[in-house]
Structure formats: C-alpha cells, structure tokens
Design a protein around this motif. Structure first.
Motif, mmCIF file in Angstrom:
data_model
loop_
_atom_site.group_PDB
_atom_site.id
_atom_site.type_symbol
_atom_site.label_atom_id
_atom_site.label_comp_id
_atom_site.label_asym_id
_atom_site.label_seq_id
_atom_site.Cartn_x
_atom_site.Cartn_y
_atom_site.Cartn_z
ATOM 1 N N GLY A 55 6.817 70.233 16.678
ATOM 2 C CA GLY A 55 8.252 69.987 16.597
ATOM 3 C C GLY A 55 8.568 68.560 16.207
ATOM 4 O O GLY A 55 9.442 68.296 15.375
ATOM 5 N N ILE A 56 7.840 67.617 16.793
ATOM 6 C CA ILE A 56 8.056 66.210 16.463
ATOM 7 C C ILE A 56 7.663 65.929 15.017
ATOM 8 O O ILE A 56 8.388 65.241 14.282
ATOM 9 N N ILE A 57 6.538 66.482 14.584
ATOM 10 C CA ILE A 57 6.082 66.276 13.208
ATOM 11 C C ILE A 57 7.086 66.844 12.209
ATOM 12 O O ILE A 57 7.373 66.223 11.173
ATOM 13 N N ARG A 58 7.641 68.018 12.518
ATOM 14 C CA ARG A 58 8.667 68.591 11.627
ATOM 15 C C ARG A 58 9.883 67.674 11.532
ATOM 16 O O ARG A 58 10.420 67.432 10.454
ATOM 17 N N SER A 59 10.324 67.146 12.686
ATOM 18 C CA SER A 59 11.492 66.263 12.670
ATOM 19 C C SER A 59 11.199 64.981 11.897
ATOM 20 O O SER A 59 12.073 64.450 11.209
ATOM 21 N N MET A 60 9.974 64.497 11.966
ATOM 22 C CA MET A 60 9.579 63.306 11.215
ATOM 23 C C MET A 60 9.615 63.589 9.717
ATOM 24 O O MET A 60 10.077 62.749 8.922
ATOM 25 N N ARG A 61 9.132 64.764 9.325
ATOM 26 C CA ARG A 61 9.156 65.125 7.899
ATOM 27 C C ARG A 61 10.593 65.231 7.398
ATOM 28 O O ARG A 61 10.930 64.711 6.328
ATOM 29 N N TRP A 62 11.447 65.907 8.186
ATOM 30 C CA TRP A 62 12.837 66.049 7.770
ATOM 31 C C TRP A 62 13.524 64.689 7.652
ATOM 32 O O TRP A 62 14.276 64.446 6.704
ATOM 33 N N ALA A 63 13.273 63.815 8.614
ATOM 34 C CA ALA A 63 13.884 62.486 8.567
ATOM 35 C C ALA A 63 13.451 61.736 7.317
ATOM 36 O O ALA A 63 14.275 61.105 6.635
ATOM 37 N N ALA A 64 12.170 61.803 6.986
ATOM 38 C CA ALA A 64 11.676 61.127 5.783
ATOM 39 C C ALA A 64 12.314 61.710 4.532
ATOM 40 O O ALA A 64 12.709 60.979 3.620
ATOM 41 N N GLU A 65 12.447 63.033 4.488
ATOM 42 C CA GLU A 65 13.060 63.683 3.327
ATOM 43 C C GLU A 65 14.527 63.305 3.168
ATOM 44 O O GLU A 65 15.058 63.305 2.054
ATOM 45 N N LEU A 66 15.185 62.970 4.275
ATOM 46 C CA LEU A 66 16.597 62.581 4.249
ATOM 47 C C LEU A 66 16.790 61.089 4.028
ATOM 48 O O LEU A 66 17.905 60.591 4.069
ATOM 49 N N GLY A 67 15.687 60.371 3.789
ATOM 50 C CA GLY A 67 15.777 58.946 3.491
ATOM 51 C C GLY A 67 16.026 58.071 4.698
ATOM 52 O O GLY A 67 16.535 56.944 4.562
ATOM 53 N N ILE A 68 15.661 58.545 5.876
ATOM 54 C CA ILE A 68 15.885 57.798 7.111
ATOM 55 C C ILE A 68 14.712 56.842 7.339
ATOM 56 O O ILE A 68 13.558 57.246 7.225
ATOM 57 N N PRO A 69 14.970 55.579 7.656
ATOM 58 C CA PRO A 69 13.884 54.591 7.741
ATOM 59 C C PRO A 69 12.985 54.713 8.963
ATOM 60 O O PRO A 69 11.819 54.338 8.915
ATOM 61 N N HIS A 70 13.518 55.204 10.087
ATOM 62 C CA HIS A 70 12.688 55.339 11.278
ATOM 63 C C HIS A 70 13.234 56.442 12.177
ATOM 64 O O HIS A 70 14.406 56.822 12.083
ATOM 65 N N ILE A 71 12.361 56.949 13.039
ATOM 66 C CA ILE A 71 12.749 58.015 13.959
ATOM 67 C C ILE A 71 12.354 57.617 15.377
ATOM 68 O O ILE A 71 11.254 57.115 15.608
ATOM 69 N N VAL A 72 13.260 57.807 16.314
ATOM 70 C CA VAL A 72 13.015 57.454 17.710
ATOM 71 C C VAL A 72 12.169 58.544 18.368
ATOM 72 O O VAL A 72 12.484 59.739 18.276
ATOM 73 N N VAL A 73 11.078 58.127 19.018
ATOM 74 C CA VAL A 73 10.198 59.045 19.729
ATOM 75 C C VAL A 73 9.965 58.488 21.135
ATOM 76 O O VAL A 73 9.694 57.299 21.296
ATOM 77 N N HIS A 74 10.082 59.349 22.138
ATOM 78 C CA HIS A 74 9.861 58.921 23.516
ATOM 79 C C HIS A 74 8.378 58.680 23.771
ATOM 80 O O HIS A 74 7.529 59.461 23.324
ATOM 81 N N PRO A 75 8.051 57.645 24.552
ATOM 82 C CA PRO A 75 6.684 57.538 25.046
ATOM 83 C C PRO A 75 6.437 58.648 26.064
ATOM 84 O O PRO A 75 7.387 59.225 26.607
ATOM 85 N N ILE A 76 5.187 58.952 26.316
ATOM 86 C CA ILE A 76 4.869 59.976 27.307
ATOM 87 C C ILE A 76 4.610 59.330 28.662
ATOM 88 O O ILE A 76 4.327 58.136 28.758
ATOM 89 N N LYS A 77 4.724 60.119 29.719
ATOM 90 C CA LYS A 77 4.340 59.642 31.042
ATOM 91 C C LYS A 77 2.832 59.444 31.028
ATOM 92 O O LYS A 77 2.082 60.367 30.727
ATOM 93 N N GLY A 78 2.389 58.250 31.367
ATOM 94 C CA GLY A 78 0.976 57.939 31.310
ATOM 95 C C GLY A 78 0.789 56.460 31.087
ATOM 96 O O GLY A 78 1.736 55.674 31.142
ATOM 97 N N SER A 79 -0.438 56.060 30.819
ATOM 98 C CA SER A 79 -0.783 54.654 30.645
ATOM 99 C C SER A 79 -0.478 54.178 29.229
ATOM 100 O O SER A 79 -0.133 54.970 28.341
#
Length: 272
Positions: free
Chosen positions: A99-123
């Motif tokens: 799901g995240i990879i798909r959203s990254m591809r769509w954002a790139a195709e729409l000319g968006i410079p960056h995409i916000v992604v949450h860090p995961i719980k962990g170190s």
C-alpha cells in the motif's frame, strides 16, 4: 522562498453529513482560494476505498486532471501506515508495504516532491531497515519525509529522526508534525533548529497538549508566536495544515466558511 500556506485534502473531509474523498474536495479547495495541496493517500485505509480496487488508476488520473484544470500544485502527499508494523504477520507486513509503495508511485506520477511516511514502533535500527526496504522497493523514486510521532513508545525525538533520515540520504528528510511534538512535550522551535535542512515538510495542527485533536492553529495551546519565527529562520517550504477534525461536527453547507477561516488563520501565521 518565503513560507506559504497549503492544506492536506482531508481539511474538510469529515462532517456530520459523512466523509468526502479527495476528488470531491479538490474542486472546492481550488474554488475557495487554495493553490497548494497535500494529497491524503491515507484514504486507502478507509473501508471500501476506491484506491484499493481496480478503479484506483482511474481515480489517480482524475487527481492528475484536476491538478491541470484548477492550476494546482501538489506539494506533498501522505502515505498510509500500519498501526504496529513489527507486531504484524508476514502477510500483513507485505500488504502494508504494498500500500505504501503504491502511494509512493502515485505521488511520483503526480509530480509530488516527497511523501510523508510514519516511522514504525521500534528502534532506530528497526526503522533504518524498514525505510531502506521501502526505498529499495520503490517503483518510481520519490523522497520520503519521516514524521515525528507523539508517544514515547514511538520515534518522536529530533535526534532519533535525524539518525534515521541521515542514514538514508538523500532519499529521506523530515516532516514536522506540530501537534505530535506538542503532545510529546517537545520544544518545537528547538526541534526545528535541530532539524535544519533535513526538514522538508510540515503537518501544521494544534491541540491541548494531550490529545491529537488536529485543530487549526490558535484553537489549542501551541505557542505559534515562537514556532513560526523558528520556521521562518530555518525552513522555506509550506505551512501545511493537517487539521481534519476541528470541523467534523459541522454540516457540509459550512465547508466554504471553514476553508475561509483556515486561510485567514494562515494569514495570521504568516504575519508572526
């Protein structure tokens, strides 16, 4: 470049009349004065979202057409996120990553410079491995903006975020969520100064310091008179609203009034 105001497409997505999706809201934002938008691919997390169906590509084509029709700039996007990635099964992790990879591809195709992604719980090391894997799976390159979270069981400190993002240079930077920082008890101006050039995006929202209320600035207890000068001195991007809950009990008939209020608040912020 001076600071400018933008908004996540979820600004008026919730109301007492129900939810609305990006494609329905973008024409309203454009007609009410917004030229810069942050696309909310967290819509993928909603049950029955078109983004999880065979019609997803048609939906993305609509967003691309709206960008041209309304002379908009899509300045940022927000990826969907897992609630607790390391506790998921292998199959659940695979689906989350897809799901995240798909959203990254769509954002790139729409000319968006960056995409916000949450860090995961962990170190820090868990997160470096997580983001490295996402970057390696990218179908189209797009920079990741890693967001600070709000609880002490997550990644919230500027130092920890910088350790993760710096190890991924130039593929990653930081997104400051002011609401999250306020809940975590972070000194927001100090966070901004420490982030420096690694700060590439923002989620501008207010709250009472205890709950992630996603209020417009001035409706909570953040000291914007300290925050905005720090941003002006260290950051040249957008003050990007993520304020989708402050108006969720209002009817949709008041949508344009809510948008006008958000723009007026933006002018106040820019004047500080």
């Amino acid at each position: 470049m001076q600071l400018r105001i933008s908004t996540n497409t979820n600004l008026t997505a919730f109301s007492r009349d129900g939810k609305r999706t990006m494609d329905a809201l973008i024409p309203i934002y454009a007609g009410s004065g917004y030229s810069f938008l942050d696309l909310n691919f967290c819509e993928m997390m909603n049950p029955g979202s078109v983004l999880n169906t065979a019609n997803a590509e048609s939906y993305i084509w609509t967003l691309k057409s709206q960008k041209t029709i309304y002379a908009l700039e899509y300045i940022q996007a927000h990826a969907p996120y897992p609630r607790d990635y390391l506790s998921l099964s292998e199959e659940e992790r695979r689906l989350s990553d897809e799901g995240i990879i798909r959203s990254m591809r769509w954002a790139a195709e729409l000319g968006i410079p960056h995409i916000v992604v949450h860090p995961i719980k962990g170190s820090i090391d868990d997160n470096i491995r997580y983001f490295t894997a996402l970057i390696e799976k990218q179908q189209k390159p797009i920079r990741i903006a890693i967001e600070n979270m709000e609880t002490r069981s997550e990644i919230w400190k500027a130092d920890d975020l910088l350790a993760i993002a710096s190890s991924l240079k130039p593929a990653a930077g930081l997104c400051l969520d002011t609401g999250h920082a306020h809940i975590a008890g972070e000194d927001i101006p100090a966070f901004i100064e420490k982030a420096g050039e690694m700060l590439i995006g923002t989620h501008i929202a207010d709250n009472n310091g205890r709950e992630d209320q996603h209020l417009l600035p001035g409706f909570g207890t953040i000291e914007w008179e300290r925050v905005i000068p720090a941003l002006k001195a260290n950051y040249s991007g957008f003050l990007n609203y993520e304020c989708m809950y402050f108006n969720r009990h209002l009817p949709q008939i008041l949508t344009e009034d809510v948008i006008k209020l958000s723009l007026a608040v933006g002018e106040w912020l820019l004047s500080l």
